[in-house]
Design an enzyme around this catalytic site. Structure first.
Site, PDB file in Angstrom:
ATOM      1  N   PRO A   2     -11.899 -26.767  32.282  1.00 43.71           N
ATOM      2  CA  PRO A   2     -11.880 -28.190  31.948  1.00 43.71           C
ATOM      3  C   PRO A   2     -12.184 -28.441  30.475  1.00 43.71           C
ATOM      4  O   PRO A   2     -13.206 -28.001  29.961  1.00 43.71           O
ATOM      5  CB  PRO A   2     -12.983 -28.783  32.825  1.00 43.71           C
ATOM      6  CG  PRO A   2     -13.368 -27.729  33.786  1.00 43.71           C
ATOM      7  CD  PRO A   2     -13.006 -26.427  33.162  1.00 43.71           C
ATOM      8  N   GLU A   3     -11.277 -29.113  29.800  1.00 47.02           N
ATOM      9  CA  GLU A   3     -11.513 -29.580  28.432  1.00 47.02           C
ATOM     10  C   GLU A   3     -11.484 -31.105  28.473  1.00 47.02           C
ATOM     11  O   GLU A   3     -11.510 -31.685  29.556  1.00 47.02           O
ATOM     12  CB  GLU A   3     -10.437 -29.015  27.490  1.00 47.02           C
ATOM     13  CG  GLU A   3     -10.420 -27.482  27.480  1.00 47.02           C
ATOM     14  CD  GLU A   3      -9.376 -26.896  26.556  1.00 47.02           C
ATOM     15  OE1 GLU A   3      -9.017 -27.549  25.562  1.00 47.02           O
ATOM     16  OE2 GLU A   3      -8.910 -25.774  26.822  1.00 47.02           O
ATOM     17  N   LYS A  59     -17.120 -32.675  26.368  1.00 40.15           N
ATOM     18  CA  LYS A  59     -16.812 -32.093  27.680  1.00 40.15           C
ATOM     19  C   LYS A  59     -17.952 -32.294  28.672  1.00 40.15           C
ATOM     20  O   LYS A  59     -17.942 -31.705  29.753  1.00 40.15           O
ATOM     21  CB  LYS A  59     -16.541 -30.590  27.523  1.00 40.15           C
ATOM     22  CG  LYS A  59     -15.327 -30.271  26.655  1.00 40.15           C
ATOM     23  CD  LYS A  59     -15.137 -28.771  26.555  1.00 40.15           C
ATOM     24  CE  LYS A  59     -14.636 -28.381  25.189  1.00 40.15           C
ATOM     25  NZ  LYS A  59     -14.650 -26.920  24.994  1.00 40.15           N
ATOM     26  N   ARG A 264     -11.637 -15.828  20.165  1.00 47.41           N
ATOM     27  CA  ARG A 264     -10.893 -16.290  21.343  1.00 47.41           C
ATOM     28  C   ARG A 264      -9.450 -15.848  21.267  1.00 47.41           C
ATOM     29  O   ARG A 264      -8.867 -15.794  20.176  1.00 47.41           O
ATOM     30  CB  ARG A 264     -10.892 -17.823  21.436  1.00 47.41           C
ATOM     31  CG  ARG A 264     -12.218 -18.453  21.346  1.00 47.41           C
ATOM     32  CD  ARG A 264     -12.896 -18.566  22.685  1.00 47.41           C
ATOM     33  NE  ARG A 264     -14.342 -18.540  22.555  1.00 47.41           N
ATOM     34  CZ  ARG A 264     -15.049 -19.348  21.782  1.00 47.41           C
ATOM     35  NH1 ARG A 264     -14.456 -20.233  21.054  1.00 47.41           N
ATOM     36  NH2 ARG A 264     -16.340 -19.255  21.740  1.00 47.41           N
TER      37      ARG A 264
END
Length: 282
Positions: A2-3, A59, A264
């Site tokens: 979830p962003e 978030k 990332r």
DNA sequence: CTCCGTGCCTGTGAGC
DNA sequence: TGCTCACAGGCACGGA
């Protein structure tokens, strides 16, 4: 994972039906998510409290409770809320249950146990957020000059690291960062301070565009994201680069690259998103 | 102050 | 085919 768009979708749904309901009981199955407090501490502070509103900051989800306390929830990678009756049936990944007045149940499900619950007083939370969270790209960035000011705070950072750091802008994660940079035709390795004014404008527009589109699509369901009703989003169908390495770029046909940037996995088109800084085209 | 590495977790999928 | 194991990633925290 979830962003901002996923958390926004969840917030809208929860805020549409929870305010006015009272938490009459809780069950916690994994104390590790409670930040050092015990399940009894949480139960004592939550039980009997009416939910006044559900809001989002970056978030983070915030449940505003009668009496002034705020329950902050971070979903991290796999956290999700479900309405027990309408969402999914309970399984071994349910980490918390809220029993609500009227007989309904709100379940918190989290496969990887990264999600966190914390209880705050409003003033403490506000001042803490001030230092750990930058402006919200949709709520707070309306004005281009303000966006330029935000960029100006970290001229040395590369774009990928800048956009992922919640202190700069709150809400972007790995997926929407890569997608925004692709749309803006900017390299994730490009340093913030080298952007021209038109680059800055493209970046702002791309960020807001992907986030708004993400919300409209009900989020991106790559790690099995579902909203509280158990519905997946559809933005995964519109991803241009994320997890598409070795596939042709939808814009120019060149192969999409994958490279670790800022720790990332980062996906981009090395042609469309040519790093002008490194290549000396500036 | 900033940058980098690590721990937290468990399902997935690449590779043998 | 069946198994193992590195990998995925947001954030807090500690060390350089």
């Amino acid at each position: 994972m979830p962003e901002l768009p996923e958390v926004e979708s969840i917030t809208r749904i929860l805020n549409g039906c929870l305010p006015g309901k009272t938490i009459i009981g809780t069950k916690f199955f994994f104390a590790g998510m409670l930040g050092g407090q015990t399940a009894d501490d949480f139960a004592g502070q939550l039980c009997g409290k009416q939910i006044m509103a559900v809001k989002r900051r970056g978030k983070y989800l915030h449940f505003y409770l009668a009496g002034g306390k705020i329950l902050e929830v971070h979903l991290r990678m796999t956290g999700a809320f479900f309405f027990f009756s309408e969402g999914r049936p309970a399984d071994q990944y349910i980490r918390a249950i809220f029993f609500l007045g009227g007989g309904s149940e709100l379940h918190f499900r989290d496969i990887r146990k990264f999600g966190t619950f914390r209880l705050w007083d409003k003033e403490v939370l506000d001042s803490f957020n001030q230092q750990r969270l930058g402006p919200d790209p949709l709520e707070d960035i309306g004005d281009f000059h303000f966006f330029q000011e935000v960029l100006g705070r970290k001229p040395q950072s590369c774009l990928k690291a800048f956009l992922l750091d919640q202190k700069n802008l709150a809400g972007m994660g790995n997926i929407y960062t890569d997608e925004a940079l692709f749309r803006a035709c900017l390299s994730p390795l490009r340093r913030v301070g080298t952007l021209s004014e038109s680059d800055q404008l493209s970046l702002m527009q791309a960020i807001q565009e992907v986030l708004r589109e993400g919300i409209t699509c009900g989020g991106v369901s790559v790690s099995n994201y579902e909203d509280p009703y158990g519905r997946p989003g559809s933005f995964q169908d519109r991803l241009m680069v994320y997890r598409r390495d070795k596939e042709p770029c939808p814009r120019c046909g060149h192969k999409i690259s994958r490279q670790v940037v800022a720790g990332r996995g980062t996906y981009f088109c090395p042609v469309c998103q040519l790093d002008k800084e490194v290549s000396g085209y500036n």
